[in-house]
Write a protein that holds these residues in place. Structure first.
Motif, PDB file in Angstrom:
ATOM      1  N   GLY A  79       0.772  -1.238   0.000  1.00 57.07           N
ATOM      2  CA  GLY A  79       0.000   0.000   0.000  1.00 57.07           C
ATOM      3  C   GLY A  79       0.799   1.282   0.000  1.00 57.07           C
ATOM      4  N   ASN A 190      -2.547  -5.886  -6.703  1.00 61.47           N
ATOM      5  CA  ASN A 190      -1.720  -4.852  -6.070  1.00 61.47           C
ATOM      6  C   ASN A 190      -0.244  -5.022  -6.408  1.00 61.47           C
ATOM      7  N   LYS A 193       0.043  -3.458  -9.741  1.00 60.90           N
ATOM      8  CA  LYS A 193      -0.021  -1.993  -9.625  1.00 60.90           C
ATOM      9  C   LYS A 193       1.288  -1.431  -9.084  1.00 60.90           C
TER      10      LYS A 193
END
Length: 249
Positions: A79, A190, A193
């Motif tokens: 994140g 993720n 990404k």
């Protein structure tokens, strides 16, 4: 609020490490490397603070060889918004890392630095404290709960006698303990990404930091193998062995 999260590339905790035959260090050739578990907890905490609307940006930082890019990509898959690698082949000791982080803090101007309390390779438990001293920032170590609000950090930390709660003004340095949170698994979307997120590379010279080692490792050796235990017939036999063989009483 910007949070800086230093992460270290270490031998995976599931790997049984071996000492080099010449005793100069640990053999990491062809060994699986991963993010230091305490740093993974720090990344998770910073991401949670961002998800809660407390933080606006999470920046992951690492120092070391080019392979540390993989560790930064893992942090971004969890994140983090972007990564910074201080690339060097030199042996990095805690003081050198703290100086590199200080230079990056002065450049990035974060309101908090959250990092693992120690790395599982050297177990030094020094970088966070040294960084706080160099910056002149307040610090809270071994955090098991972190709350950032109204320009202050309220940190519950683990001590020998139980728990201690500290309140410190931001900016501050916080080091994480095992019970702070359970890091999430990076999902495949993720991970994909993370490959597109920005990752800057700088050299120690660009930051004006001398990373030459101040300490010299004389020898690294494996711990002695534990001897097999024995059963004793009674208390008297136990006391005799403790006195005559173990010589501890």
């Amino acid at each position: 609020m910007k949070i800086l999260v230093p992460v270290k590339r270490v031998a995976d905790y599931n790997v049984k490490v071996r000492v080099k035959s010449d005793g100069s260090g640990v053999d990491i050739a062809n060994v699986k490397m991963s993010m230091n578990p305490f740093d993974e907890i720090a990344v998770e905490e910073a991401v949670r603070l961002k998800e809660a609307g407390v933080a606006t940006e999470v920046v992951a930082v690492s120092a070391g060889v080019a392979g540390c890019q993989e560790t930064l990509r893992t942090a971004m898959a969890i994140g983090a918004d972007r990564g910074i690698l201080v690339e060097t082949d030199a042996e990095l000791q805690p003081l050198a890392v703290a100086k590199l982080l200080k230079a990056l803090v002065e450049r990035e101007q974060p309101q908090a630095v959250i990092l693992g309390k120690q790395a599982i390779d050297d177990d030094a438990n020094q970088t966070g404290q040294m960084l706080a001293a160099l910056l002149g920032w307040p610090q809270a170590t071994f955090a098991s709960k972190v709350v950032l609000a109204d320009g202050r950090a309220t940190v519950t930390r683990e001590i020998d006698g139980g728990l201690e709660t500290l309140s410190l003004p931001l900016p501050a340095v916080i080091t994480t303990d095992l019970r702070l949170n359970e890091p999430r698994y990076a999902t495949l979307p993720n991970i994909m990404k993370a490959k597109k997120k920005p990752l800057d590379t700088v050299k120690p010279e660009d930051l004006g930091v001398d990373v030459a080692p101040r300490l010299k490792t004389l020898k690294v050796s494996e711990p002695a193998k534990r001897q097999a235990g024995v059963k004793v017939a009674d208390v008297a036999d136990l006391v005799a062995k403790l006195k005559n063989e173990a010589k501890v009483i």
